[in-house]
Write a protein that holds these residues in place. Structure first.
Motif, PDB file in Angstrom:
ATOM      1  N   MET A 151      -3.394  14.723   1.282  1.00 42.01           N
ATOM      2  CA  MET A 151      -3.160  13.421   0.748  1.00 42.01           C
ATOM      3  C   MET A 151      -2.165  12.675   1.669  1.00 42.01           C
ATOM      4  O   MET A 151      -2.291  11.388   1.709  1.00 42.01           O
ATOM      5  N   VAL A 152      -1.357  13.324   2.100  1.00 44.06           N
ATOM      6  CA  VAL A 152      -0.529  12.547   2.861  1.00 44.06           C
ATOM      7  C   VAL A 152      -1.057  11.967   4.228  1.00 44.06           C
ATOM      8  O   VAL A 152      -0.893  10.845   4.719  1.00 44.06           O
ATOM      9  N   ILE A 153      -1.943  12.768   4.728  1.00 42.42           N
ATOM     10  CA  ILE A 153      -2.850  12.515   5.864  1.00 42.42           C
ATOM     11  C   ILE A 153      -3.691  11.096   5.530  1.00 42.42           C
ATOM     12  O   ILE A 153      -3.567   9.942   6.248  1.00 42.42           O
ATOM     13  N   LEU A 154      -4.374  11.234   4.167  1.00 42.45           N
ATOM     14  CA  LEU A 154      -5.124  10.279   3.909  1.00 42.45           C
ATOM     15  C   LEU A 154      -4.261   8.828   3.865  1.00 42.45           C
ATOM     16  O   LEU A 154      -4.439   7.787   4.177  1.00 42.45           O
ATOM     17  N   VAL A 185      -2.673   3.445   5.733  1.00 35.78           N
ATOM     18  CA  VAL A 185      -1.641   2.639   6.047  1.00 35.78           C
ATOM     19  C   VAL A 185      -1.680   2.138   7.496  1.00 35.78           C
ATOM     20  O   VAL A 185      -1.567   0.889   7.736  1.00 35.78           O
ATOM     21  N   PHE A 186      -2.165   2.913   8.271  1.00 32.87           N
ATOM     22  CA  PHE A 186      -2.471   2.598   9.711  1.00 32.87           C
ATOM     23  C   PHE A 186      -3.500   1.613   9.722  1.00 32.87           C
ATOM     24  O   PHE A 186      -3.515   0.575  10.503  1.00 32.87           O
ATOM     25  N   LEU A 187      -4.575   1.904   9.086  1.00 34.68           N
ATOM     26  CA  LEU A 187      -5.918   1.037   9.045  1.00 34.68           C
ATOM     27  C   LEU A 187      -5.396  -0.404   8.570  1.00 34.68           C
ATOM     28  O   LEU A 187      -5.881  -1.585   9.100  1.00 34.68           O
ATOM     29  N   VAL A 192       0.783  -0.637  -0.005  1.00 34.67           N
ATOM     30  CA  VAL A 192       0.018   0.127   0.029  1.00 34.67           C
ATOM     31  C   VAL A 192       0.796   1.314  -0.101  1.00 34.67           C
ATOM     32  O   VAL A 192       0.601   2.243  -0.749  1.00 34.67           O
ATOM     33  N   ARG A 193       2.010   1.279   0.797  1.00 39.13           N
ATOM     34  CA  ARG A 193       3.064   2.220   0.724  1.00 39.13           C
ATOM     35  C   ARG A 193       3.785   2.379  -0.607  1.00 39.13           C
ATOM     36  O   ARG A 193       3.948   3.618  -1.203  1.00 39.13           O
TER      37      ARG A 193
END
Length: 447
Positions: free
Chosen positions: A419-422, A427-429, A385-386
């Motif tokens: 977009m970085v926050i999204l 990634v966290f989820l 995903v990253r």
């Protein structure tokens, strides 16, 4: 006090030689590693010329860029007309809309205009003959009645005089550029302007309470559409923040990561059985497949994406293909190593019953290897995903391309922050979901 004689000492030394007859590496290995690390650090400092790099770095830009992540600016321009009047103009796509009347801009009775940059401590007053900049406890007049702007009195350190204009830096609040016939002001605000509704929306510039009231029980703003549907359309099609496009690209990134990882695992699984020495006793085939895995892994995902965008054009297909090729190599290596480290006793037990090879693999190997396969595949999925964000920047589709476009303008840093926050949230989820699923399938507790 116990006294140990020579014979007893020799006996102890013979029993524990690793403590009394240590090699040079055992005695000084740690010290040599520390010295080598220090020398390498000094070499890196010299090779990259770090003192010069830090001395010449433009550290002030760091603060500017970070402030632009959480703020926006409005840029009114004051033009001094021939009759002495002052015309206020805003850029075409001003955050304030087409007909702004901000409360921080005041028209004075004498025809001048005062702009509050930060409260009453930093202001700019524009008149036909001079512009007065008040900041840092002083008021500095700039005469604009002659051929070039001229600072009256001493020039403060936060003001720079050029041939045809005077620039005043007012810190985070903004800056002022003064010339003979016009004054340009950049006023900065904390927050993200028009995040929900842009100036073209029917809900623009309305208080939150009024917007909620209109959506819940207010009269229709458009006869053929409910206010709730209209509000959703205005948010989704916001021209400044482009929520619809951003979320679509984010979904593309997730699909790219999932599809590439899924296809890579499906391709790597059977190949891993052929590459494992204890499963397929063919040395030549084992080595060919392992070198094939090494080749796929050695070419970075970003390079594969560049190749595939040239072959198939930009888009998520190239991104999924790049992840597929990389994951085939990575997972193939991990699966084959996991197979080579299994316990052969269950396999031999099933085989001794006369079961076919498929059943031997199913009951003698799979129960041991499934936890490894699940764990590694889920980890690679989360990691991809990253990775899909990065390869999107080279044209492989997804939010990475959108992020790169926003960064290239060097003016939409608040969109970059959005977009970085999204990406961080996704990634966290995915990390949390991957960990929970991995522990559930392996029968362990998540910590």
């Amino acid at each position: 006090m116990t006294v140990i004689d020579a014979n007893r000492m020799n006996e102890i030394e013979a029993r524990y030689p690793e403590y009394f007859h240590r090699s040079f590496r055992q005695r000084f290995g740690g010290l040599m590693i520390a010295i080598a690390t220090l020398l390498y650090g000094l070499y890196a400092v010299w090779f990259f010329d770090l003192p010069k790099l830090f001395a010449e770095a433009r550290w002030e830009r760091v603060g500017i860029y970070l402030s632009q992540w959480v703020s926006y600016d409005v840029q009114p321009e004051f033009r001094i007309q021939d009759d002495g009047s002052i015309e206020v103009r805003y850029p075409r796509f001003s955050p304030l809309g087409d007909n702004p009347h901000p409360d921080w801009l005041v028209n004075n009775p004498d025809g001048s205009v005062t702009v509050s940059i930060i409260g009453t401590s930093r202001t700019v007053t524009v008149s036909k003959s001079e512009t007065i900049v008040a900041a840092h406890g002083v008021s500095v007049p700039v005469d604009v009645s002659s051929g070039a702007p001229k600072v009256v009195g001493p020039v403060p350190s936060w003001m720079t005089v050029y041939d045809d204009n005077v620039l005043a830096n007012l810190g985070f609040g903004g800056d002022v550029s003064i010339s003979v016939d016009r004054v340009k002001i950049r006023k900065r605000f904390i927050g993200w302007a028009n995040f929900l509704f842009d100036p073209q929306s029917s809900f623009f510039d309305k208080p939150a309470g009024e917007v909620v009231s209109l959506i819940v029980s207010g009269p229709r703003l458009k006869p053929d559409q409910s206010n709730l549907s209209l509000a959703f359309d205005d948010i989704w099609n916001n021209s400044e923040w482009q929520h619809g496009d951003v979320w679509t690209k984010l979904f593309q990134t997730i699909v790219m990561a999932f599809l590439g990882t899924l296809l890579g695992s499906l391709a790597a699984f059977p190949l891993a059985f052929l590459a494992a020495r204890n499963i397929t006793p063919n040395r030549l085939l084992n080595q060919i497949l392992k070198r094939f895995f090494d080749f796929l892994r050695s070419v970075d995902m970003l390079i594969w994406a560049l190749f595939l965008t040239r072959a198939f054009g930009p888009g998520p297909l190239a991104g999924s293909g790049a992840i597929f090729l990389t994951e085939t190599g990575t997972l193939g290596k991990l699966y084959s190593e996991g197979l080579e480290n299994i316990d052969n006793k269950p396999r031999e037990g099933v085989k001794s019953t006369g079961a076919e090879a498929v059943l031997v693999h199913r009951y003698g190997i799979m129960p041991q290897i499934v936890p490894v396969i699940v764990s590694q595949t889920l980890y690679q999925w989360e990691s991809n995903v990253r990775g899909a964000t990065i390869i999107g920047a080279v044209g492989a589709g997804g939010i990475g391309l959108k992020l790169w476009e926003a960064m290239r303008t060097n003016a939409n840093w608040e969109n970059v922050a959005y977009m970085v926050i999204l990406i961080l949230i996704v990634v966290f989820l995915f990390d949390a979901a991957s960990n929970a699923l991995r522990h559930r399938l392996m029968g362990t507790k998540a910590h």
